[in-house]
Design a protein around this motif. Sequence first.
Motif, PDB file in Angstrom:
ATOM      1  N   LYS A  54      45.682  62.236 131.083  1.00 55.92           N
ATOM      2  CA  LYS A  54      45.848  60.881 131.610  1.00 55.92           C
ATOM      3  C   LYS A  54      45.041  59.830 130.844  1.00 55.92           C
ATOM      4  O   LYS A  54      45.432  58.663 130.788  1.00 55.92           O
ATOM      5  CB  LYS A  54      45.499  60.848 133.092  1.00 55.92           C
ATOM      6  N   ASP A  55      43.894  60.245 130.270  1.00 52.25           N
ATOM      7  CA  ASP A  55      43.071  59.293 129.528  1.00 52.25           C
ATOM      8  C   ASP A  55      43.469  59.193 128.051  1.00 52.25           C
ATOM      9  O   ASP A  55      42.821  58.452 127.293  1.00 52.25           O
ATOM     10  CB  ASP A  55      41.597  59.694 129.621  1.00 52.25           C
ATOM     11  N   CYS A  56      44.497  59.924 127.669  1.00 50.74           N
ATOM     12  CA  CYS A  56      44.897  59.964 126.249  1.00 50.74           C
ATOM     13  C   CYS A  56      46.152  59.158 125.959  1.00 50.74           C
ATOM     14  O   CYS A  56      46.480  58.930 124.789  1.00 50.74           O
ATOM     15  CB  CYS A  56      45.126  61.413 125.817  1.00 50.74           C
ATOM     16  N   TYR A  57      46.861  58.747 127.010  1.00 48.20           N
ATOM     17  CA  TYR A  57      48.123  58.045 126.794  1.00 48.20           C
ATOM     18  C   TYR A  57      47.860  56.586 126.430  1.00 48.20           C
ATOM     19  O   TYR A  57      47.750  55.715 127.300  1.00 48.20           O
ATOM     20  CB  TYR A  57      48.997  58.115 128.046  1.00 48.20           C
ATOM     21  N   SER A  58      47.770  56.315 125.152  1.00 50.48           N
ATOM     22  CA  SER A  58      47.581  54.927 124.715  1.00 50.48           C
ATOM     23  C   SER A  58      47.822  54.827 123.219  1.00 50.48           C
ATOM     24  O   SER A  58      47.611  55.799 122.476  1.00 50.48           O
ATOM     25  CB  SER A  58      46.168  54.426 125.030  1.00 50.48           C
ATOM     26  N   ARG A  59      48.224  53.652 122.799  1.00 53.66           N
ATOM     27  CA  ARG A  59      48.447  53.376 121.380  1.00 53.66           C
ATOM     28  C   ARG A  59      47.159  53.592 120.586  1.00 53.66           C
ATOM     29  O   ARG A  59      47.177  54.205 119.511  1.00 53.66           O
ATOM     30  CB  ARG A  59      48.934  51.932 121.250  1.00 53.66           C
ATOM     31  N   GLU A  60      46.058  53.124 121.134  1.00 49.26           N
ATOM     32  CA  GLU A  60      44.779  53.232 120.437  1.00 49.26           C
ATOM     33  C   GLU A  60      44.376  54.691 120.231  1.00 49.26           C
ATOM     34  O   GLU A  60      43.905  55.070 119.153  1.00 49.26           O
ATOM     35  CB  GLU A  60      43.686  52.488 121.218  1.00 49.26           C
ATOM     36  N   TYR A  61      44.534  55.492 121.270  1.00 46.04           N
ATOM     37  CA  TYR A  61      44.139  56.899 121.171  1.00 46.04           C
ATOM     38  C   TYR A  61      44.996  57.642 120.152  1.00 46.04           C
ATOM     39  O   TYR A  61      44.487  58.411 119.333  1.00 46.04           O
ATOM     40  CB  TYR A  61      44.270  57.566 122.546  1.00 46.04           C
ATOM     41  N   ASP A  78      56.926  52.769 121.442  1.00 44.84           N
ATOM     42  CA  ASP A  78      55.816  52.308 122.277  1.00 44.84           C
ATOM     43  C   ASP A  78      54.813  53.451 122.431  1.00 44.84           C
ATOM     44  O   ASP A  78      54.979  54.342 123.268  1.00 44.84           O
ATOM     45  CB  ASP A  78      56.335  51.870 123.643  1.00 44.84           C
ATOM     46  N   ASP A 133      52.049  53.641 123.760  1.00 44.75           N
ATOM     47  CA  ASP A 133      51.331  53.728 125.025  1.00 44.75           C
ATOM     48  C   ASP A 133      51.910  54.807 125.937  1.00 44.75           C
ATOM     49  O   ASP A 133      51.264  55.198 126.916  1.00 44.75           O
ATOM     50  CB  ASP A 133      51.348  52.383 125.750  1.00 44.75           C
ATOM     51  N   TYR A 165      54.557  62.872 125.660  1.00 41.88           N
ATOM     52  CA  TYR A 165      54.686  61.627 126.409  1.00 41.88           C
ATOM     53  C   TYR A 165      54.225  61.823 127.846  1.00 41.88           C
ATOM     54  O   TYR A 165      54.097  62.943 128.350  1.00 41.88           O
ATOM     55  CB  TYR A 165      56.150  61.163 126.399  1.00 41.88           C
ATOM     56  N   ASN A 166      54.006  60.708 128.534  1.00 38.93           N
ATOM     57  CA  ASN A 166      53.546  60.792 129.920  1.00 38.93           C
ATOM     58  C   ASN A 166      54.718  60.989 130.877  1.00 38.93           C
ATOM     59  O   ASN A 166      55.886  60.978 130.486  1.00 38.93           O
ATOM     60  CB  ASN A 166      52.694  59.577 130.303  1.00 38.93           C
TER      61      ASN A 166
END
Length: 351
Positions: free
Chosen positions: A186-193, A292, A294, A302-303
Amino acid sequence: MTYKRWFITTGISMLAGLIGIGGLVVIVDPFFHYHGPIPGFPYQIDNQLSQNPGMAEHMEYDSIMLGSSMTVNFETDWFEEEMGLHMLKLSYNGAYPKDISNIMEKVDANKGELRQVFWGVDLASYTGGVEETKYPLPEYLYNESVWDDVNYLYNKGVLLDYILKPVVEREPTNLSSVYSSEESLKDCYSREYVLANYTVPEKNDAYFPEDMFIEGLEANLQANILPVIESHPDTKFTIFFPPYSVLYWYEYIQNNQMDAVMYEYRYFMEKLLLYDNVELYFFPGEEEIVCDLDFYADTGHYNQSVNKYMKQCFALGKYYRITEDNLEEELQKLKDMVDGYDYDALLAERE
């Protein structure tokens, strides 16, 4: 006589202990090797290799979910609520075609004709040896022999982690979300990560023929894929291709293999479109998701919102569904997206 009595007593005690341990494993049966779950026991289900075959043989269901880690974040309750399907998830991380074939043998041992099979296909994993599995299997849980069940009955990990520990913690696995990675990622779903953990592939200018993947794919079609479909003519197979991120496709571009993978997709789908009991869904070209980051924890995973979106497409039976008429159009969408994307601008964000 004292020594003799001691040896006899010790021997009887050891035998009773062994019978007790083996009997406890049989009664609880945390891998469902002999029977389904007993009421009230808080089963911990987190071992795909060891628990999938028993679940396939001894649980109640009329539909199944097959595939890799791209399928683990589907909730089976969604399919019951919207489609009336009593589904069991039998995912294998990194699933190869032989993994699918193996678990279908266990399904067939339990069931007659299934209502529906949802099958996520990662073509990159479908060109290896026809007998190759992603991970070594615990054969004693897959074969029909009882003689090697000693590996299960007297297994310290089974006793401690799947019988004693659940009794203490009393937190049974929710079967609807079994194997889900949503919470752990859950804390890994991001463009930055994703960008921070991405390794840019080097450019490869070697020549690769368009049909480079076809020999292995065709072998697996004949050995592990088409026999499953053909042996279940009254079962509806919903076969889908997951939406990997745009960075996943950048690796094919850099390796000069994009034309080959497009040819592979076309070849695979043309084969499956010949079957009346198969529906195909093609999500790799879904630009609003794929572009995307994110939605992603890495280039492919993907989430859960993406799983929900795909489920809705299956329920409606039309969006991203492939037919003979739109096959080329949908493949071209993917090709145009990949060719036209500004990877330099994206990768510049890492600096």
